[in-house]
Design a protein around this motif. Structure first.
Motif, short mmCIF file in Angstrom:
data_model
loop_
_atom_site.label_atom_id
_atom_site.label_comp_id
_atom_site.label_asym_id
_atom_site.label_seq_id
_atom_site.Cartn_x
_atom_site.Cartn_y
_atom_site.Cartn_z
N ILE A 258 26.15 8.12 46.54
CA ILE A 258 26.22 6.66 46.63
C ILE A 258 25.11 6.10 47.49
CG2 ILE A 258 27.63 4.73 47.48
CD1 ILE A 258 30.10 6.54 46.86
N MET A 259 24.80 6.77 48.62
CA MET A 259 23.91 6.21 49.64
C MET A 259 22.45 6.66 49.49
SD MET A 259 26.43 6.44 52.95
CE MET A 259 25.33 5.47 54.02
N GLY A 260 22.20 7.69 48.71
CA GLY A 260 20.83 8.13 48.47
C GLY A 260 20.09 8.48 49.75
N ASP A 261 18.87 7.95 49.88
CA ASP A 261 18.04 8.33 51.03
C ASP A 261 18.44 7.62 52.32
OD1 ASP A 261 17.09 5.78 50.53
OD2 ASP A 261 15.05 6.40 50.05
N ARG A 262 19.50 6.84 52.29
CA ARG A 262 20.01 6.21 53.52
C ARG A 262 20.91 7.16 54.31
NH1 ARG A 262 20.91 0.77 53.12
NH2 ARG A 262 21.74 0.91 55.24
N LEU A 263 21.23 8.33 53.75
CA LEU A 263 22.12 9.28 54.40
C LEU A 263 21.54 10.69 54.30
CD1 LEU A 263 24.98 9.91 55.66
CD2 LEU A 263 25.73 10.36 53.31
N GLU A 264 21.51 11.39 55.45
CA GLU A 264 21.09 12.78 55.50
C GLU A 264 22.10 13.59 56.30
OE1 GLU A 264 18.73 13.99 53.74
OE2 GLU A 264 17.69 12.14 53.14
N TYR A 265 22.04 14.90 56.15
CA TYR A 265 22.95 15.78 56.88
C TYR A 265 22.24 16.36 58.09
CZ TYR A 265 26.95 18.79 57.66
OH TYR A 265 28.06 19.36 58.20
N MET A 266 22.95 16.39 59.22
CA MET A 266 22.38 16.92 60.45
C MET A 266 23.04 18.25 60.80
SD MET A 266 21.43 15.04 63.96
CE MET A 266 20.24 15.84 65.06
N SER A 267 22.37 19.33 60.47
CA SER A 267 22.86 20.67 60.77
C SER A 267 22.38 21.12 62.13
CB SER A 267 22.33 21.66 59.71
OG SER A 267 22.80 21.38 58.43
N GLY A 268 22.85 22.29 62.55
CA GLY A 268 22.24 22.94 63.70
C GLY A 268 20.78 23.23 63.37
N GLY A 269 19.88 22.84 64.26
CA GLY A 269 18.45 23.02 64.02
C GLY A 269 17.73 21.80 63.47
N THR A 270 18.50 20.82 62.97
CA THR A 270 17.87 19.59 62.48
C THR A 270 17.29 18.81 63.66
OG1 THR A 270 19.41 19.43 60.63
CG2 THR A 270 18.27 17.40 61.27
N VAL A 271 16.12 18.25 63.45
CA VAL A 271 15.48 17.39 64.47
C VAL A 271 15.24 16.02 63.85
CG1 VAL A 271 13.46 17.02 65.94
CG2 VAL A 271 14.37 19.35 65.61
N VAL A 272 15.72 14.99 64.54
CA VAL A 272 15.52 13.61 64.10
C VAL A 272 14.60 12.92 65.11
CG1 VAL A 272 16.62 11.38 63.66
CG2 VAL A 272 17.77 13.50 62.97
N GLU A 273 13.51 12.38 64.63
CA GLU A 273 12.58 11.63 65.45
C GLU A 273 12.77 10.14 65.18
OE1 GLU A 273 10.30 12.82 67.62
OE2 GLU A 273 9.98 14.92 67.08
N VAL A 274 12.98 9.36 66.21
CA VAL A 274 13.14 7.92 66.06
C VAL A 274 11.98 7.24 66.78
CG1 VAL A 274 14.65 5.93 66.45
CG2 VAL A 274 15.66 8.19 66.01
N ARG A 275 11.16 6.56 66.02
CA ARG A 275 9.95 5.92 66.60
C ARG A 275 9.90 4.44 66.19
NH1 ARG A 275 6.87 10.00 68.48
NH2 ARG A 275 7.08 12.05 67.54
#
Length: 275
Positions: A258-275
């Motif tokens: 439903i949400m497409g690229d507005r939603l991702e999964y955050m696993s162990g090891g995932t890194v999210v950069e917010v700039r």
């Protein structure tokens, strides 16, 4: 801002362990933050693999009083001698869960940790500095997952339905960007988001956390779990979402459709950069 998944139900890199739990490491201009600790201490092994030095954290948060978020707090104290842990004033009260065999299981956080001298108990809206605000007091029940009915707290006359007053959430603001981080969103991710908007006056840019849309017991038992409704509602806000843990992979996959690229999964090891 950089958010690293230290441990979660899944892992996205070789050499990382998994468990039913959540721990994040957050780096901002001013702080190094532990958000939750997982259950067993696996976060420490994963941190070493990922090159994250948890001894350098200057602050920590316990999102709520359940073992899969606070079970390894003692391990964190062994590795880090300076960081205080912000927790809701009810987080160390007894918490229980109905299991499918009819028994009650203790799912609380070890109360003796209160004697560590490292716990800062808070309630309501607590502004820590110009980067960090933690808040509780979410009472709305829109799109609330009925799997919460299996979770209890100790009342005056015995176990009673959990009010989830012990759940609080973190707002981080840096360089004009705002991130909302929740552990399990027991109070409902839409309700947590609405409360954050009330506090900061706008929708956050990024939302990270479990959405509590899976049933740990394995069967729905006629309980309403508002997966599709939540996905459609979240699209009404201009946020990017990263979910994990208690959302459950089947619910994530349904939401992703439903949400497409507005939603991702955050696993162990995932890194999210917010700039």
């Amino acid at each position: 801002m950089r958010i690293t998944g230290l441990i979660e139900n899944t892992a996205c890199k070789d050499g990382l362990s998994c468990e039913h739990g959540l721990s994040l490491y957050i780096e901002t201009e001013k702080h190094r933050i532990m958000f939750d600790f997982g259950e067993t201490g696996g976060f420490a092994e994963n941190a070493a693999v990922l090159g994250v030095d948890v001894s350098g954290a200057d602050m920590a948060f316990l999102s709520h009083g359940h073992y899969d978020h606070g079970g390894a707090m003692g391990k964190f104290f062994e590795l880090n001698s300076v960081a205080s842990v912000y927790a809701h004033k009810l987080a160390f009260e007894p918490h229980l869960a109905h299991r499918d065999d009819g028994k009650l299981k203790d799912i609380g956080v070890e109360p003796s940790l209160l004697n560590s001298g490292r716990i800062v108990l808070v309630d309501g809206i607590t502004v820590i500095d110009d980067e960090l605000t933690v808040y509780s007091g979410v009472t709305a029940r829109e799109l609330w997952s009925e799997t919460n009915k299996k979770l209890l707290m100790q009342g005056e006359h015995g176990p009673e339905p959990d009010s989830f007053e012990h759940e609080h959430n973190l707002i981080i603001t840096e360089n004009g960007k705002t991130v909302l981080i929740s552990g399990c969103s027991h109070n409902g991710i839409v309700n947590l988001l609405e409360k954050a908007i009330e506090i900061i006056g706008k929708a956050p840019d990024v939302v990270i956390g479990g959405f509590h849309l899976s049933n740990p017991g394995g069967s729905e038992d006629g309980l309403h779990i508002p997966v599709e409704e939540t996905a459609h509602r979240l699209l009404q806000y201009p946020c990017m979402y990263y979910t994990c843990h208690c959302t459950g992979l089947p619910s994530y996959e349904r939401m992703k459709e439903i949400m497409g690229d507005r939603l991702e999964y955050m696993s162990g090891g995932t890194v999210v950069e917010v700039r």
